[in-house]
Write a protein that holds these residues in place. Sequence first.
Motif, PDB file in Angstrom:
ATOM      1  N   GLN A  36      11.500   3.209   3.309  1.00 28.61           N
ATOM      2  CA  GLN A  36      11.586   1.806   2.887  1.00 28.61           C
ATOM      3  C   GLN A  36      11.592   0.886   4.100  1.00 28.61           C
ATOM      4  OE1 GLN A  36      11.616   0.432  -0.176  1.00 28.61           O
ATOM      5  NE2 GLN A  36      12.099  -1.679   0.411  1.00 28.61           N
ATOM      6  N   ALA A  37      12.390   1.241   5.110  1.00 24.00           N
ATOM      7  CA  ALA A  37      12.461   0.417   6.317  1.00 24.00           C
ATOM      8  C   ALA A  37      11.119   0.375   7.043  1.00 24.00           C
ATOM      9  CB  ALA A  37      13.547   0.955   7.248  1.00 24.00           C
ATOM     10  N   LEU A  38      10.444   1.512   7.136  1.00 25.12           N
ATOM     11  CA  LEU A  38       9.120   1.535   7.760  1.00 25.12           C
ATOM     12  C   LEU A  38       8.116   0.713   6.952  1.00 25.12           C
ATOM     13  CD1 LEU A  38       8.856   5.242   8.942  1.00 25.12           C
ATOM     14  CD2 LEU A  38       8.494   3.234  10.385  1.00 25.12           C
ATOM     15  N   GLY A  39       8.216   0.790   5.640  1.00 21.18           N
ATOM     16  CA  GLY A  39       7.347  -0.035   4.804  1.00 21.18           C
ATOM     17  C   GLY A  39       7.552  -1.514   5.068  1.00 21.18           C
ATOM     18  N   ASP A  40       8.809  -1.905   5.235  1.00 19.91           N
ATOM     19  CA  ASP A  40       9.103  -3.313   5.534  1.00 19.91           C
ATOM     20  C   ASP A  40       8.456  -3.742   6.846  1.00 19.91           C
ATOM     21  OD1 ASP A  40      10.603  -3.432   3.215  1.00 19.91           O
ATOM     22  OD2 ASP A  40      12.529  -3.194   4.232  1.00 19.91           O
ATOM     23  N   GLU A  52       5.471  -6.543   7.362  1.00 15.46           N
ATOM     24  CA  GLU A  52       5.662  -7.714   8.222  1.00 15.46           C
ATOM     25  C   GLU A  52       4.491  -7.933   9.168  1.00 15.46           C
ATOM     26  OE1 GLU A  52       7.872 -10.021   8.179  1.00 15.46           O
ATOM     27  OE2 GLU A  52       9.446  -9.228   6.889  1.00 15.46           O
ATOM     28  N   VAL A  53       3.872  -6.833   9.627  1.00 15.41           N
ATOM     29  CA  VAL A  53       2.758  -6.974  10.585  1.00 15.41           C
ATOM     30  C   VAL A  53       1.406  -6.958   9.872  1.00 15.41           C
ATOM     31  CG1 VAL A  53       4.090  -5.998  12.481  1.00 15.41           C
ATOM     32  CG2 VAL A  53       2.697  -4.480  11.068  1.00 15.41           C
ATOM     33  N   GLY A  54       1.417  -6.954   8.532  1.00  5.90           N
ATOM     34  CA  GLY A  54       0.168  -7.077   7.785  1.00  5.90           C
ATOM     35  C   GLY A  54      -0.570  -5.784   7.527  1.00  5.90           C
ATOM     36  N   ARG A  55       0.086  -4.637   7.770  1.00  5.54           N
ATOM     37  CA  ARG A  55      -0.554  -3.352   7.478  1.00  5.54           C
ATOM     38  C   ARG A  55      -0.166  -2.944   6.050  1.00  5.54           C
ATOM     39  NH1 ARG A  55       0.687  -2.089  13.268  1.00  5.54           N
ATOM     40  NH2 ARG A  55       2.632  -1.098  12.621  1.00  5.54           N
ATOM     41  N   TYR A  56      -0.786  -3.600   5.096  1.00  6.44           N
ATOM     42  CA  TYR A  56      -0.343  -3.479   3.707  1.00  6.44           C
ATOM     43  C   TYR A  56      -0.613  -2.101   3.111  1.00  6.44           C
ATOM     44  CZ  TYR A  56      -0.026  -8.538   4.171  1.00  6.44           C
ATOM     45  OH  TYR A  56       0.291  -9.812   4.603  1.00  6.44           O
ATOM     46  N   VAL A  75      15.255   2.740  -6.094  1.00  7.21           N
ATOM     47  CA  VAL A  75      14.058   2.450  -6.898  1.00  7.21           C
ATOM     48  C   VAL A  75      13.815   0.946  -6.950  1.00  7.21           C
ATOM     49  CG1 VAL A  75      13.120   2.470  -9.244  1.00  7.21           C
ATOM     50  CG2 VAL A  75      14.146   4.544  -8.298  1.00  7.21           C
ATOM     51  N   ALA A  76      14.885   0.166  -7.187  1.00 11.11           N
ATOM     52  CA  ALA A  76      14.738  -1.297  -7.237  1.00 11.11           C
ATOM     53  C   ALA A  76      14.217  -1.843  -5.914  1.00 11.11           C
ATOM     54  CB  ALA A  76      16.083  -1.941  -7.577  1.00 11.11           C
ATOM     55  N   GLN A  77      14.727  -1.317  -4.810  1.00 10.54           N
ATOM     56  CA  GLN A  77      14.276  -1.785  -3.495  1.00 10.54           C
ATOM     57  C   GLN A  77      12.824  -1.400  -3.235  1.00 10.54           C
ATOM     58  OE1 GLN A  77      17.341   0.129  -1.178  1.00 10.54           O
ATOM     59  NE2 GLN A  77      18.639  -1.699  -1.150  1.00 10.54           N
ATOM     60  N   ASN A  78      12.450  -0.177  -3.618  1.00 12.17           N
ATOM     61  CA  ASN A  78      11.070   0.263  -3.416  1.00 12.17           C
ATOM     62  C   ASN A  78      10.098  -0.577  -4.226  1.00 12.17           C
ATOM     63  OD1 ASN A  78      12.232   3.699  -3.604  1.00 12.17           O
ATOM     64  ND2 ASN A  78      12.211   2.344  -1.833  1.00 12.17           N
ATOM     65  N   LEU A  79      10.436  -0.824  -5.484  1.00  9.46           N
ATOM     66  CA  LEU A  79       9.581  -1.678  -6.313  1.00  9.46           C
ATOM     67  C   LEU A  79       9.507  -3.092  -5.738  1.00  9.46           C
ATOM     68  CD1 LEU A  79      10.729  -0.556  -9.882  1.00  9.46           C
ATOM     69  CD2 LEU A  79       8.503  -0.111  -8.826  1.00  9.46           C
ATOM     70  N   GLY A  80      10.627  -3.575  -5.210  1.00  4.89           N
ATOM     71  CA  GLY A  80      10.620  -4.892  -4.573  1.00  4.89           C
ATOM     72  C   GLY A  80       9.675  -4.937  -3.388  1.00  4.89           C
ATOM     73  N   GLY A  81       9.653  -3.861  -2.592  1.00  2.00           N
ATOM     74  CA  GLY A  81       8.735  -3.792  -1.462  1.00  2.00           C
ATOM     75  C   GLY A  81       7.285  -3.797  -1.909  1.00  2.00           C
ATOM     76  N   ILE A  82       6.982  -2.984  -2.919  1.00  2.00           N
ATOM     77  CA  ILE A  82       5.605  -2.936  -3.435  1.00  2.00           C
ATOM     78  C   ILE A  82       5.200  -4.297  -3.989  1.00  2.00           C
ATOM     79  CG2 ILE A  82       4.107  -1.931  -5.204  1.00  2.00           C
ATOM     80  CD1 ILE A  82       5.838   0.649  -4.941  1.00  2.00           C
ATOM     81  N   GLY A  83       6.103  -4.937  -4.726  1.00  4.20           N
ATOM     82  CA  GLY A  83       5.804  -6.261  -5.269  1.00  4.20           C
ATOM     83  C   GLY A  83       5.562  -7.286  -4.179  1.00  4.20           C
ATOM     84  N   SER A  84       6.324  -7.189  -3.096  1.00  8.46           N
ATOM     85  CA  SER A  84       6.145  -8.131  -1.982  1.00  8.46           C
ATOM     86  C   SER A  84       4.791  -7.953  -1.308  1.00  8.46           C
ATOM     87  CB  SER A  84       7.272  -7.950  -0.961  1.00  8.46           C
ATOM     88  OG  SER A  84       8.516  -8.298  -1.520  1.00  8.46           O
ATOM     89  N   VAL A  85       4.341  -6.692  -1.201  1.00  9.41           N
ATOM     90  CA  VAL A  85       3.004  -6.444  -0.640  1.00  9.41           C
ATOM     91  C   VAL A  85       1.932  -7.059  -1.539  1.00  9.41           C
ATOM     92  CG1 VAL A  85       1.272  -4.671  -0.162  1.00  9.41           C
ATOM     93  CG2 VAL A  85       3.616  -4.368   0.638  1.00  9.41           C
ATOM     94  N   ARG A  86       2.063  -6.850  -2.843  1.00  8.10           N
ATOM     95  CA  ARG A  86       1.071  -7.409  -3.763  1.00  8.10           C
ATOM     96  C   ARG A  86       1.083  -8.933  -3.737  1.00  8.10           C
ATOM     97  NH1 ARG A  86      -2.370  -3.457  -3.815  1.00  8.10           N
ATOM     98  NH2 ARG A  86      -1.826  -1.690  -5.162  1.00  8.10           N
ATOM     99  N   LEU A  87       2.251  -9.524  -3.527  1.00 12.12           N
ATOM    100  CA  LEU A  87       2.325 -10.977  -3.364  1.00 12.12           C
ATOM    101  C   LEU A  87       1.571 -11.404  -2.115  1.00 12.12           C
ATOM    102  CD1 LEU A  87       3.422 -13.837  -3.852  1.00 12.12           C
ATOM    103  CD2 LEU A  87       5.564 -13.115  -2.756  1.00 12.12           C
ATOM    104  N   ALA A  88       1.796 -10.699  -1.006  1.00 13.95           N
ATOM    105  CA  ALA A  88       1.104 -11.032   0.246  1.00 13.95           C
ATOM    106  C   ALA A  88      -0.405 -10.862   0.109  1.00 13.95           C
ATOM    107  CB  ALA A  88       1.635 -10.153   1.384  1.00 13.95           C
ATOM    108  N   GLN A  89      -0.828  -9.925  -0.731  1.00 13.78           N
ATOM    109  CA  GLN A  89      -2.260  -9.698  -0.956  1.00 13.78           C
ATOM    110  C   GLN A  89      -2.847 -10.665  -1.991  1.00 13.78           C
ATOM    111  OE1 GLN A  89      -1.957  -5.520  -2.090  1.00 13.78           O
ATOM    112  NE2 GLN A  89      -2.865  -4.893  -0.132  1.00 13.78           N
ATOM    113  N   GLU A  90      -2.001 -11.556  -2.515  1.00 14.18           N
ATOM    114  CA  GLU A  90      -2.388 -12.551  -3.518  1.00 14.18           C
ATOM    115  C   GLU A  90      -2.822 -11.907  -4.832  1.00 14.18           C
ATOM    116  OE1 GLU A  90      -5.198 -15.263  -1.823  1.00 14.18           O
ATOM    117  OE2 GLU A  90      -3.846 -15.875  -0.209  1.00 14.18           O
ATOM    118  N   ARG A  91      -2.270 -10.740  -5.116  1.00 15.63           N
ATOM    119  CA  ARG A  91      -2.519 -10.077  -6.395  1.00 15.63           C
ATOM    120  C   ARG A  91      -1.320 -10.395  -7.297  1.00 15.63           C
ATOM    121  NH1 ARG A  91      -4.938  -4.129  -5.280  1.00 15.63           N
ATOM    122  NH2 ARG A  91      -5.342  -4.357  -7.525  1.00 15.63           N
ATOM    123  N   TYR A  92      -1.319 -11.602  -7.798  1.00 13.67           N
ATOM    124  CA  TYR A  92      -0.110 -12.169  -8.386  1.00 13.67           C
ATOM    125  C   TYR A  92       0.318 -11.510  -9.695  1.00 13.67           C
ATOM    126  CZ  TYR A  92      -1.121 -15.760  -4.926  1.00 13.67           C
ATOM    127  OH  TYR A  92      -1.385 -16.425  -3.747  1.00 13.67           O
TER     128      TYR A  92
END
Length: 260
Positions: free
Chosen positions: A141-145, A149-153, A176-193
């Motif tokens: 999870q930490a590595l995913g964060d 942050e550096v855009g390697r989605y 699980v909640a944190q992992n889903l939050g990370g995935i959701g944040s990536v999709r937000l950054a990718q504009e896949r709303y």
Amino acid sequence: KKALRVYRDLGDRAGIARSLDNIGDVQVRRGQYLEALANFREALRIHEDLGNERRAAGAHSGIGRVQFWRYQYDDALSHLRTAVRKYREAGDRSSVAATLNSIGLIYQKQGKYDEAETVLQKVLRVHRDIDDRYSVATTLQALGDVEREVGRYGKALLRYREALRINRTLGNSLGVAQNLGGIGSVRLAQERYSIADSILRRSLQRTEELLQTASGPDQRDFLAKEVDRFHTLVTTQVRAGRPGAALRTLERSRARVLTE
């Protein structure tokens, strides 16, 4: 606390220090940082007086974790590095890895992403070697964060998804909640709303379930750590052109915060 009272009555200083460490660990998880800090510092003084370097390392690590949550990063790093040195001298690889993980998180918060990734990669190897699956998931999870942050989605998604598989197997709802939050944040950054919206709502459903099982200070302090996930969903819904849904999410989170 009952154990601590008995140890104080007996004059058992080693027992007093162990109890203070245990109480501090609970208080960190509950977000009671000032109380935890006082207990770890008292424990550290006793461990050092008794010459118990292994236990002193644990108290240093506890202080470092508290100072991380209090945004006192320089002091946190000082204590965590001392803990790493003492754990290495004691040959405790698992504790070295756990403490380095905290150091990696601080580097991430400071924007030192290369240093964070280097440290967390070392930590991940150790956790895999000793088959500590819970810690493997935490480090992924930490590595995913960091990757996010550096855009390697793409890499971030791989980290989050592996962590998600592990946490589901372990039954770790918070993970699980944190992992889903990370995935959701990536999709937000990718504009896949729409995808981000769906995943973040699933993450918040887990968070809501965990909130319902807590009460009093536990509920309040858990909410304080998790409320940013509500705000990420609000951002997603606004950018997706769903202001009504965003307003409902925001009001729900605000009501939660005001209640607590």
